[in-house]
Scaffold this motif. Structure first.
Motif, short mmCIF file in Angstrom:
data_model
loop_
_atom_site.label_atom_id
_atom_site.label_comp_id
_atom_site.label_asym_id
_atom_site.label_seq_id
_atom_site.Cartn_x
_atom_site.Cartn_y
_atom_site.Cartn_z
N THR A 193 -1.45 38.35 17.63
CA THR A 193 -2.20 38.78 18.82
C THR A 193 -3.42 39.63 18.49
O THR A 193 -4.31 39.78 19.32
CB THR A 193 -1.28 39.57 19.77
N GLU A 214 2.65 25.39 18.17
CA GLU A 214 1.92 25.45 19.44
C GLU A 214 2.09 26.81 20.13
O GLU A 214 1.11 27.41 20.59
CB GLU A 214 2.41 24.33 20.36
N LYS A 218 -0.85 29.83 20.77
CA LYS A 218 -1.20 30.33 22.10
C LYS A 218 -1.26 31.86 22.14
O LYS A 218 -1.96 32.43 22.99
CB LYS A 218 -0.19 29.82 23.13
N CYS A 220 -2.47 33.68 19.80
CA CYS A 220 -3.65 34.15 19.06
C CYS A 220 -4.84 34.37 20.01
O CYS A 220 -4.92 33.79 21.09
CB CYS A 220 -4.04 33.12 17.99
N LYS A 221 -5.77 35.20 19.54
CA LYS A 221 -7.02 35.38 20.27
C LYS A 221 -7.77 34.05 20.37
O LYS A 221 -7.73 33.24 19.44
CB LYS A 221 -7.93 36.36 19.53
N ARG A 222 -8.44 33.85 21.47
CA ARG A 222 -9.32 32.69 21.54
C ARG A 222 -10.49 32.90 20.56
O ARG A 222 -11.09 33.97 20.53
CB ARG A 222 -9.87 32.50 22.96
N SER A 243 -5.35 22.60 18.98
CA SER A 243 -5.97 23.88 19.28
C SER A 243 -7.42 23.92 18.83
O SER A 243 -8.28 24.53 19.48
CB SER A 243 -5.17 25.01 18.62
N GLU A 246 -9.42 21.82 21.36
CA GLU A 246 -9.58 22.52 22.64
C GLU A 246 -10.51 23.72 22.53
O GLU A 246 -11.10 24.15 23.51
CB GLU A 246 -8.18 22.95 23.13
N HIS A 248 -9.52 26.73 21.19
CA HIS A 248 -8.82 28.01 21.10
C HIS A 248 -8.90 28.57 19.68
O HIS A 248 -9.14 29.75 19.47
CB HIS A 248 -7.35 27.84 21.52
N VAL A 249 -8.70 27.69 18.69
CA VAL A 249 -8.98 28.03 17.29
C VAL A 249 -10.40 27.58 17.00
O VAL A 249 -10.73 26.40 17.16
CB VAL A 249 -7.98 27.36 16.33
#
Length: 534
Positions: A193, A214, A218, A220-222, A243, A246, A248-249
């Motif tokens: 986080t 997965e 989720k 983790c920081k964007r 990820s 999308e 996010h990573v």
């Protein structure tokens, strides 16, 4: 004595062997059949990752005394077959750690600044730098998973980039964290986080394989960036792909894949596919962790030093040879087995990080040379948690590298037994002790388990249970194991005071699954259930 080198190593290593008086044949590119024909001539063989020192070769190697692997792993050497033939196996686990650490840091810089994409664009005369704006590492948070030899190198280098470095490693002491100026995360979730960069430096085990999937991504920081230069499969590749797609990573630097391609085939012969190769925000390198001139020099010179020492009869850091000089090893073997069992128990039953290991020898053992017994305790302690092959030579060094204090003491006074080994595991919060003895020089018994008195003969598979001392629990445990078709070979319960807590050792014929252990934990009154393998 003759040494054959079947794969290229540093010339300085070859020269060292010649200077020490050995006859050295460098036979690079030998076919399998040719190697099998000539191997009976040689006293030692040095390989890298291609040549297989397997049962077939060993059976023909009538003079072979040493097998050396110039590198970290020993996947291509059948250690058990070598041990059965009295062949010493040596490798060089420390020689390429700087190369591996530096690659991880290089990948981090590359994915923060989009370097491969920028390079390709510039080669194609696209100099629109506004399309490739990156980010700085300065004052970002780096999360290091695994603070061992390579992880600590990476942490130090990232701190030099003015990053805040946090780490998760349940097996490393607080002192080790403080030594490197790294903040300790008590849980993996705590690290995920907070991190802008996550880098892996942990072995691939049942516990770590797929440790990031997965759900973890989720958390983790964007915009987090991920580097894996450790082992393929630590990150679930499908979850990572999704990820990354999308957004996010933000990016990933990957040196290891799951499964890995062939690193010897030309592109036209390569059939390997992986969706990660299709993404622009992923850098993939072909397992380059140890591919530097310096690492090649280090492994080549270190392996020849070890092989030369072993051929001359010196005690070396062998994978499969304890450092002892005992005329009759059979007399010592039961104590070695007992010591290793006592060490193995802790991390199979407990999770809290050990700060100090204290080993006390009482009775007849106080008059003996016990160093090899202590090393056997440490070896047993490390085996359930270590990615590396643990042996009697490297066990103490590995304990030291983990920041664990190791002490040994002796007492000739003993009332009930003629000999006793007591191992005390000190954590930040408490001390746990385990004791064992050998009857008639061959019957091993566990006589104290975390403060509970027993007289238990350890077997290959044992369920250790802690429960509230009340009627009916023993029957329910037996019934549940019977319903799971698990045969009980022996059992023993112990309590200190009526109505408080009790412990039991239950010998079973087969390894018990996690599902059965969870069912046992679900019995009203059962506090803990652990699978111990000896």
């Amino acid at each position: 004595m003759k040494v054959i080198v079947t794969e290229r190593i540093a010339d300085e290593g070859i020269e060292y062997l010649v200077q020490k008086g050995f006859e050295v044949d460098t036979k690079y590119g030998l076919s399998r059949e040719e190697l099998l024909d000539v191997i009976p001539e040689y006293d030692a063989i040095i390989v890298r990752s291609v040549t297989k020192v397997d049962e077939e070769l060993i059976s023909k190697a009538s003079n072979l005394k040493v097998a050396g692997r110039a590198g970290n792993g020993i996947d291509n050497i059948d250690v058990n077959a070598c041990t059965g033939r009295g062949i010493i196996v040596v490798n060089t686990p420390e020689s390429n750690i700087m190369a591996a650490g530096e690659l991880a840091v290089a990948l981090a810089y590359a994915i923060f600044r989009n370097l491969p994409r920028v390079h390709i664009a510039a080669k194609n005369r696209d100099f629109r730098r506004n399309l490739f704006i990156g980010n700085e590492l300065d004052r970002k948070t780096a999360g290091v998973i695994g603070l061992g030899r390579i992880g600590s190198i990476v942490a130090t280098k990232l701190k030099g980039s003015n990053m805040r470095v946090i780490a998760y490693d349940p097996y490393i002491t607080d002192d080790k964290f403080k030594k490197f100026g790294v903040e300790k995360c008590e849980t993996l979730e705590e690290l995920l986080t907070q991190s802008d960069l996550i880098t892996f430096h942990t072995p691939k085990t049942k516990e770590t394989y797929g440790m990031i999937g997965e759900e973890q991504l989720k958390l983790c920081k964007r915009g987090v960036r991920i580097v894996n230069a450790a082992r393929g499969g630590l990150v679930n590749e499908k979850a990572l792909y999704d990820s990354l797609k999308e957004g996010h990573v933000a990016a990933a630097g990957i040196d290891v894949l799951d499964p890995e391609p062939s690193y010897d085939k030309a592109p036209e012969n390569q059939s390997y596919t992986n969706p990660l190769l299709e993404l622009e925000n992923v850098i993939v390198t072909p397992h380059l962790g140890a591919s530097t001139e310096e690492a090649n020099y280090n492994v080549g010179t270190e392996i020849t030093r070890l092989v030369a020492g072993a051929l001359k009869g010196e005690m070396v850091a062998a994978v499969n040879m304890p450092p002892m000089n005992v005329k009759d090893l059979s007399d010592l073997k039961p104590y070695l087995d007992l010591a290793e069992m006592l060490g193995k128990i802790y991390y199979q039953a407990e999770k809290e990080t050990v700060q100090k290991i204290e080993i006390i020898y009482s009775g007849d053992l106080a008059e003996m040379e016990t160093r090899v017994l202590s090393l056997s305790v440490l070896k047993g302690f490390l085996e359930p948690i270590s990615k590396d092959k643990v042996n009697y030579v490297n066990a103490e060094l590995m304990i030291k590298n983990m920041g664990i204090l190791f002490v040994e003491s002796k007492s000739s006074e003993l009332d009930k037994y003629t000999n006793l080994i007591t191992v005390k595991f000190h954590t930040k919060k408490k001390q746990q002790s385990i004791s064992g003895t050998v009857f008639a020089r061959e019957e091993i018994r566990i006589v104290d388990f975390f403060g509970y008195k027993l007289d238990f003969e350890p077997t290959p598979y044992v369920i250790a249970i802690q429960n509230i001392d009340k009627p009916g629990i023993i029957g329910r445990i037996g019934t549940m194991l019977g319903e799971a078709d698990i045969n009980i070979a022996a059992m023993q319960w112990s309590r200190n005071r009526k109505g408080e807590k009790a412990v039991s050792f239950v010998s079973v014929d087969v390894e018990v699954s996690n599902e059965v252990l969870e069912s046992l934990k679900g019995i009203d009154g059962v506090l803990k259930a652990s699978m111990l393998k000896f």
